[in-house]
Write a protein that holds these residues in place. Structure first.
Motif, PDB file in Angstrom:
ATOM      1  N   ARG A   1       0.869  -1.176   0.000  1.00  0.00           N
ATOM      2  CA  ARG A   1       0.000   0.000   0.000  1.00  0.00           C
ATOM      3  C   ARG A   1       0.904   1.223   0.000  1.00  0.00           C
ATOM      4  O   ARG A   1       1.749   1.380   0.870  1.00  0.00           O
TER       5      ARG A   1
ATOM      6  N   TYR B   1      -5.597   0.102  -7.859  1.00  0.00           N
ATOM      7  CA  TYR B   1      -5.193  -1.166  -7.244  1.00  0.00           C
ATOM      8  C   TYR B   1      -4.916  -2.159  -8.359  1.00  0.00           C
ATOM      9  O   TYR B   1      -5.770  -2.387  -9.218  1.00  0.00           O
TER      10      TYR B   1
ATOM     11  N   GLN C   1      -5.014   2.908   2.160  1.00  0.00           N
ATOM     12  CA  GLN C   1      -6.403   2.729   2.595  1.00  0.00           C
ATOM     13  C   GLN C   1      -6.478   3.179   4.046  1.00  0.00           C
ATOM     14  O   GLN C   1      -6.841   2.430   4.939  1.00  0.00           O
ATOM     15  N   GLY C   2      -6.056   4.397   4.281  1.00  0.00           N
ATOM     16  CA  GLY C   2      -5.906   4.909   5.640  1.00  0.00           C
ATOM     17  C   GLY C   2      -4.519   4.548   6.123  1.00  0.00           C
ATOM     18  O   GLY C   2      -3.916   3.591   5.679  1.00  0.00           O
TER      19      GLY C   2
ATOM     20  N   GLN D   1      -7.942  -1.643  10.455  1.00  0.00           N
ATOM     21  CA  GLN D   1      -8.921  -1.418   9.398  1.00  0.00           C
ATOM     22  C   GLN D   1     -10.051  -2.419   9.609  1.00  0.00           C
ATOM     23  O   GLN D   1      -9.847  -3.624   9.489  1.00  0.00           O
TER      24      GLN D   1
ATOM     25  N   GLN E   1     -14.008  -4.880   5.601  1.00  0.00           N
ATOM     26  CA  GLN E   1     -14.487  -4.250   4.375  1.00  0.00           C
ATOM     27  C   GLN E   1     -14.730  -5.355   3.369  1.00  0.00           C
ATOM     28  O   GLN E   1     -14.115  -6.417   3.443  1.00  0.00           O
TER      29      GLN E   1
END
Length: 114
Positions: free
Chosen positions: A11, A38, A57-58, A88, A91
């Motif tokens: 990431r 991605y 993603q954060g 996280q 999701q």
């Protein structure tokens, strides 16, 4: 259920630069993934661990591996019971749900389920 490492990803705050670096270094090629920016890595080796490069993603830049589990939410809860923290929450994207936790020493690990 066994819990193998099933996926790895990088990431990055600049995924295009990250892809360019590894393409030049290792000759990796890329195909589109589940959301914009991605991509999946094609290492040129059949059966290689599925690996991706994508945007943050954060949080900050990270190299992660994901462990296969039956239930992401309950695994994150169990990690917290053992002194870890959810980084996280669960999701979902088509075909998979995933989340991240940090162990008590701060190592970030992903978990994923089909």
């Amino acid at each position: 259920m066994a819990h193998p490492v099933i996926h790895a990803e990088i990431r990055s705050a600049d995924p295009d630069a990250t892809r360019a670096f590894f393409s030049e270094l290792f000759g990796w090629e890329y195909s589109d993934g589940a959301f914009p920016g991605y991509t999946f890595v094609d290492t040129g080796v059949d059966g290689a661990l599925p690996t991706a490069i994508g945007p943050l993603q954060g949080g900050s830049d990270a190299v992660l591996f994901f462990v296969g589990v039956e239930d992401v939410e309950s695994t994150l809860a169990r990690a917290e019971e053992l002194g870890g923290t959810t980084v996280q929450p669960v999701q979902s994207v088509p075909g998979v749900s995933f989340g991240l936790f940090a162990d008590p020493q701060g190592h970030r690990i992903g978990v994923a389920a089909n």
